[in-house]
Design a protein around this motif. Structure first.
Motif, PDB file in Angstrom:
ATOM      1  N   PRO A  41      -9.834 -44.550   3.324  1.00  0.00           N
ATOM      2  CA  PRO A  41      -9.185 -43.901   4.474  1.00  0.00           C
ATOM      3  C   PRO A  41      -8.055 -42.985   4.011  1.00  0.00           C
ATOM      4  O   PRO A  41      -7.344 -43.288   3.035  1.00  0.00           O
ATOM      5  CB  PRO A  41      -8.641 -45.083   5.288  1.00  0.00           C
ATOM      6  CG  PRO A  41      -9.517 -46.241   4.903  1.00  0.00           C
ATOM      7  CD  PRO A  41      -9.852 -46.024   3.460  1.00  0.00           C
ATOM      8  N   LEU A  42      -7.893 -41.867   4.688  1.00  0.00           N
ATOM      9  CA  LEU A  42      -6.876 -40.895   4.288  1.00  0.00           C
ATOM     10  C   LEU A  42      -5.483 -41.507   4.206  1.00  0.00           C
ATOM     11  O   LEU A  42      -4.696 -41.169   3.315  1.00  0.00           O
ATOM     12  CB  LEU A  42      -6.871 -39.717   5.263  1.00  0.00           C
ATOM     13  CG  LEU A  42      -8.028 -38.721   5.169  1.00  0.00           C
ATOM     14  CD1 LEU A  42      -7.952 -37.714   6.310  1.00  0.00           C
ATOM     15  CD2 LEU A  42      -8.023 -38.004   3.830  1.00  0.00           C
ATOM     16  N   ASP A  43      -5.158 -42.411   5.129  1.00  0.00           N
ATOM     17  CA  ASP A  43      -3.803 -42.973   5.136  1.00  0.00           C
ATOM     18  C   ASP A  43      -3.577 -43.999   4.030  1.00  0.00           C
ATOM     19  O   ASP A  43      -2.462 -44.506   3.866  1.00  0.00           O
ATOM     20  CB  ASP A  43      -3.463 -43.568   6.505  1.00  0.00           C
ATOM     21  CG  ASP A  43      -4.389 -44.712   6.916  1.00  0.00           C
ATOM     22  OD1 ASP A  43      -5.290 -45.077   6.120  1.00  0.00           O
ATOM     23  OD2 ASP A  43      -4.228 -45.227   8.036  1.00  0.00           O
ATOM     24  N   LYS A  44      -4.601 -44.299   3.257  1.00  0.00           N
ATOM     25  CA  LYS A  44      -4.465 -45.236   2.143  1.00  0.00           C
ATOM     26  C   LYS A  44      -4.369 -44.519   0.796  1.00  0.00           C
ATOM     27  O   LYS A  44      -4.248 -45.166  -0.253  1.00  0.00           O
ATOM     28  CB  LYS A  44      -5.656 -46.196   2.111  1.00  0.00           C
ATOM     29  CG  LYS A  44      -5.826 -47.033   3.378  1.00  0.00           C
ATOM     30  CD  LYS A  44      -4.659 -47.968   3.601  1.00  0.00           C
ATOM     31  CE  LYS A  44      -4.888 -48.853   4.825  1.00  0.00           C
ATOM     32  NZ  LYS A  44      -3.717 -49.733   5.102  1.00  0.00           N
ATOM     33  N   ILE A  45      -4.425 -43.206   0.798  1.00  0.00           N
ATOM     34  CA  ILE A  45      -4.381 -42.447  -0.449  1.00  0.00           C
ATOM     35  C   ILE A  45      -2.926 -42.236  -0.873  1.00  0.00           C
ATOM     36  O   ILE A  45      -2.101 -41.771  -0.089  1.00  0.00           O
ATOM     37  CB  ILE A  45      -5.088 -41.095  -0.275  1.00  0.00           C
ATOM     38  CG1 ILE A  45      -6.588 -41.321  -0.055  1.00  0.00           C
ATOM     39  CG2 ILE A  45      -4.864 -40.197  -1.491  1.00  0.00           C
ATOM     40  CD1 ILE A  45      -7.340 -40.079   0.336  1.00  0.00           C
ATOM     41  N   ASP A  46      -2.615 -42.580  -2.108  1.00  0.00           N
ATOM     42  CA  ASP A  46      -1.277 -42.406  -2.679  1.00  0.00           C
ATOM     43  C   ASP A  46      -1.259 -41.080  -3.438  1.00  0.00           C
ATOM     44  O   ASP A  46      -1.789 -40.983  -4.552  1.00  0.00           O
ATOM     45  CB  ASP A  46      -0.945 -43.568  -3.611  1.00  0.00           C
ATOM     46  CG  ASP A  46       0.491 -43.525  -4.118  1.00  0.00           C
ATOM     47  OD1 ASP A  46       1.131 -42.461  -4.014  1.00  0.00           O
ATOM     48  OD2 ASP A  46       0.958 -44.556  -4.648  1.00  0.00           O
ATOM     49  N   LYS A  47      -0.646 -40.058  -2.855  1.00  0.00           N
ATOM     50  CA  LYS A  47      -0.658 -38.730  -3.471  1.00  0.00           C
ATOM     51  C   LYS A  47       0.112 -38.684  -4.788  1.00  0.00           C
ATOM     52  O   LYS A  47      -0.102 -37.778  -5.593  1.00  0.00           O
ATOM     53  CB  LYS A  47      -0.087 -37.698  -2.496  1.00  0.00           C
ATOM     54  CG  LYS A  47      -0.991 -37.419  -1.304  1.00  0.00           C
ATOM     55  CD  LYS A  47      -0.522 -36.221  -0.508  1.00  0.00           C
ATOM     56  CE  LYS A  47       0.774 -36.522   0.218  1.00  0.00           C
ATOM     57  NZ  LYS A  47       1.189 -35.381   1.087  1.00  0.00           N
ATOM     58  N   SER A  48       0.967 -39.658  -5.020  1.00  0.00           N
ATOM     59  CA  SER A  48       1.732 -39.675  -6.269  1.00  0.00           C
ATOM     60  C   SER A  48       0.885 -40.131  -7.459  1.00  0.00           C
ATOM     61  O   SER A  48       1.325 -40.035  -8.607  1.00  0.00           O
ATOM     62  CB  SER A  48       2.941 -40.602  -6.130  1.00  0.00           C
ATOM     63  OG  SER A  48       2.536 -41.970  -6.043  1.00  0.00           O
ATOM     64  N   LYS A  49      -0.321 -40.612  -7.189  1.00  0.00           N
ATOM     65  CA  LYS A  49      -1.172 -41.134  -8.261  1.00  0.00           C
ATOM     66  C   LYS A  49      -2.449 -40.313  -8.462  1.00  0.00           C
ATOM     67  O   LYS A  49      -3.433 -40.802  -9.008  1.00  0.00           O
ATOM     68  CB  LYS A  49      -1.529 -42.593  -7.951  1.00  0.00           C
ATOM     69  CG  LYS A  49      -0.321 -43.523  -7.943  1.00  0.00           C
ATOM     70  CD  LYS A  49      -0.719 -44.969  -7.674  1.00  0.00           C
ATOM     71  CE  LYS A  49       0.499 -45.887  -7.709  1.00  0.00           C
ATOM     72  NZ  LYS A  49       0.138 -47.301  -7.426  1.00  0.00           N
ATOM     73  N   LEU A  50      -2.402 -39.064  -8.051  1.00  0.00           N
ATOM     74  CA  LEU A  50      -3.597 -38.225  -8.147  1.00  0.00           C
ATOM     75  C   LEU A  50      -3.711 -37.499  -9.482  1.00  0.00           C
ATOM     76  O   LEU A  50      -4.696 -36.804  -9.720  1.00  0.00           O
ATOM     77  CB  LEU A  50      -3.633 -37.219  -6.999  1.00  0.00           C
ATOM     78  CG  LEU A  50      -3.702 -37.809  -5.591  1.00  0.00           C
ATOM     79  CD1 LEU A  50      -3.833 -36.693  -4.553  1.00  0.00           C
ATOM     80  CD2 LEU A  50      -4.854 -38.795  -5.466  1.00  0.00           C
ATOM     81  N   GLY A  51      -2.712 -37.641 -10.349  1.00  0.00           N
ATOM     82  CA  GLY A  51      -2.781 -37.031 -11.675  1.00  0.00           C
ATOM     83  C   GLY A  51      -2.838 -35.521 -11.651  1.00  0.00           C
ATOM     84  O   GLY A  51      -3.485 -34.896 -12.507  1.00  0.00           O
ATOM     85  N   LEU A  52      -2.126 -34.894 -10.707  1.00  0.00           N
ATOM     86  CA  LEU A  52      -2.161 -33.447 -10.570  1.00  0.00           C
ATOM     87  C   LEU A  52      -1.280 -32.773 -11.614  1.00  0.00           C
ATOM     88  O   LEU A  52      -0.269 -33.341 -12.053  1.00  0.00           O
ATOM     89  CB  LEU A  52      -1.694 -33.049  -9.164  1.00  0.00           C
ATOM     90  CG  LEU A  52      -2.534 -33.600  -7.999  1.00  0.00           C
ATOM     91  CD1 LEU A  52      -1.887 -33.217  -6.669  1.00  0.00           C
ATOM     92  CD2 LEU A  52      -3.966 -33.088  -8.072  1.00  0.00           C
ATOM     93  N   ILE A  53      -1.639 -31.581 -12.002  1.00  0.00           N
ATOM     94  CA  ILE A  53      -0.835 -30.812 -12.948  1.00  0.00           C
ATOM     95  C   ILE A  53       0.555 -30.579 -12.377  1.00  0.00           C
ATOM     96  O   ILE A  53       1.561 -30.709 -13.078  1.00  0.00           O
ATOM     97  CB  ILE A  53      -1.531 -29.472 -13.264  1.00  0.00           C
ATOM     98  CG1 ILE A  53      -2.872 -29.733 -13.953  1.00  0.00           C
ATOM     99  CG2 ILE A  53      -0.641 -28.591 -14.137  1.00  0.00           C
ATOM    100  CD1 ILE A  53      -3.761 -28.499 -14.043  1.00  0.00           C
ATOM    101  N   THR A  54       0.595 -30.241 -11.081  1.00  0.00           N
ATOM    102  CA  THR A  54       1.853 -30.079 -10.348  1.00  0.00           C
ATOM    103  C   THR A  54       1.791 -30.952  -9.108  1.00  0.00           C
ATOM    104  O   THR A  54       0.862 -30.813  -8.306  1.00  0.00           O
ATOM    105  CB  THR A  54       2.058 -28.611  -9.932  1.00  0.00           C
ATOM    106  OG1 THR A  54       2.040 -27.779 -11.096  1.00  0.00           O
ATOM    107  CG2 THR A  54       3.379 -28.436  -9.203  1.00  0.00           C
TER     108      THR A  54
END
Length: 317
Positions: free
Chosen positions: A59-72
């Motif tokens: 579910p979208l509300d369960k996604i932790d954006k701080s752990k997506l390993g993005l370049i920025t």
């Protein structure tokens, strides 16, 4: 134009020397040295696709954006092409747009992420995603097993066609006419490159991008271009003295976004965003907008194919 519905390809990308002129690379029989030739018109078993398509998504509300390993943090850095309408191109205002990129923007909106695009060559894109120069590759990428050795992929968002493009008065009428005496153009590293090289056992003329190969069809420097049909449609225009001689439908290797295969958190997040834009009708709207030959749900989901996870449903119109 002839249209056929065939199962096609589990293809091997070609590692080949770039040839941008007939002097550098002729049209005779040859091989790029692939160990196991593949038939781009034969197709994958549907069970193989099921193996890669997820049962459901987070579910979208369960996604932790701080752990997506993005370049920025907070931004998807996307490698794409600039010359392949209607899927991936730069419009006259300088904006990266097209079906694949607008769909990715919509997915980014669902995830609360900014999306930034940069232009690259297709032959370099997957290695750039692997090496984390980009978070995502967006280029109507067919998800072959060989490519999965280099990168990971999201669930599918599109199917496609493969086409033969010729001059209007050409003796080449379709795939059956691609012989050793035909000068065949391809974009380097694509499944079309693999098909001509490893299945037809012919040596194509390899070009760095779609604009250049099409220009060589128009000028008569090559007799035929074996192309992704979406890009062929975007290039062929009235007055060019060219045509799409034949195309075949592919629902057997879906099109997806490429991600570093170790970054499962980002793959999962993109899958969640994709399901969200399918469920709210955005995918249907964009598909009809960018593919004028797919106005209905039936046109958008041929032969039982559908986008996203196994759980998501396309809303009824």
């Amino acid at each position: 134009m002839k249209i056929k519905a065939l199962k096609w390809f589990s293809a091997v990308p070609v590692a080949a020397v770039l040839a941008v002129s007939l002097a550098a690379c002729g049209g005779g029989a040859g091989s790029t040295g692939s160990a196991s030739p593949t038939d781009a018109l034969q197709g994958s078993d549907q069970k193989t696709l099921d193996k890669y398509t997820t049962k459901d998504v987070t579910p979208l509300d369960k996604i932790d954006k701080s752990k997506l390993g993005l370049i920025t943090d907070g931004t998807l850095r996307v490698g794409t092409l600039s010359d392949a309408p209607p899927n991936i191109f730069i419009d006259p205002s300088g904006k990266f747009t097209g079906y694949d990129n607008e769909l990715l923007r919509a997915i980014g909106d669902k995830l609360g992420l900014k999306v930034e695009f940069a232009s690259t060559d297709f032959s370099a894109l997957l290695s750039q995603v692997k090496n984390k120069q980009f978070d995502v590759g967006s280029s109507s990428i067919s998800t072959t097993d060989k490519r999965r050795e280099t990168v990971g992929f999201t669930n599918g968002y599109d199917f496609g066609y493969m086409a033969v493009v010729t001059k209007t008065d050409s003796k080449v009428k379709g795939f059956a006419d691609l012989k050793s005496d035909v000068r065949i153009g391809v974009v380097q590293g694509t499944v079309q490159d693999d098909y001509v090289t490893n299945t037809l056992k012919l040596e194509p003329v390899r070009f760095p991008d779609y604009n250049t190969v099409y220009a060589n069809v128009k000028s008569g420097q090559v007799d035929a271009w074996v192309a992704p049909s979406q890009q062929a449609t975007g290039q062929v225009k009235d007055g060019d003295n060219t045509k799409i001689a034949e195309k075949v439908v592919n629902t057997q290797n879906f099109t997806a976004y490429a991600v570093n295969k170790d970054n499962t958190a980002l793959i999962d997040a993109l899958n969640s965003g994709l399901d969200a834009v399918i469920a709210d009708g955005t995918w249907t709207k964009l598909t009809a907008e960018w593919y004028k030959d797919r106005p209905t749900t039936a046109d958008q989901t041929p032969q039982g194919w559908k986008p996203g996870s196994k759980a998501v449903q396309i809303p009824a119109k």
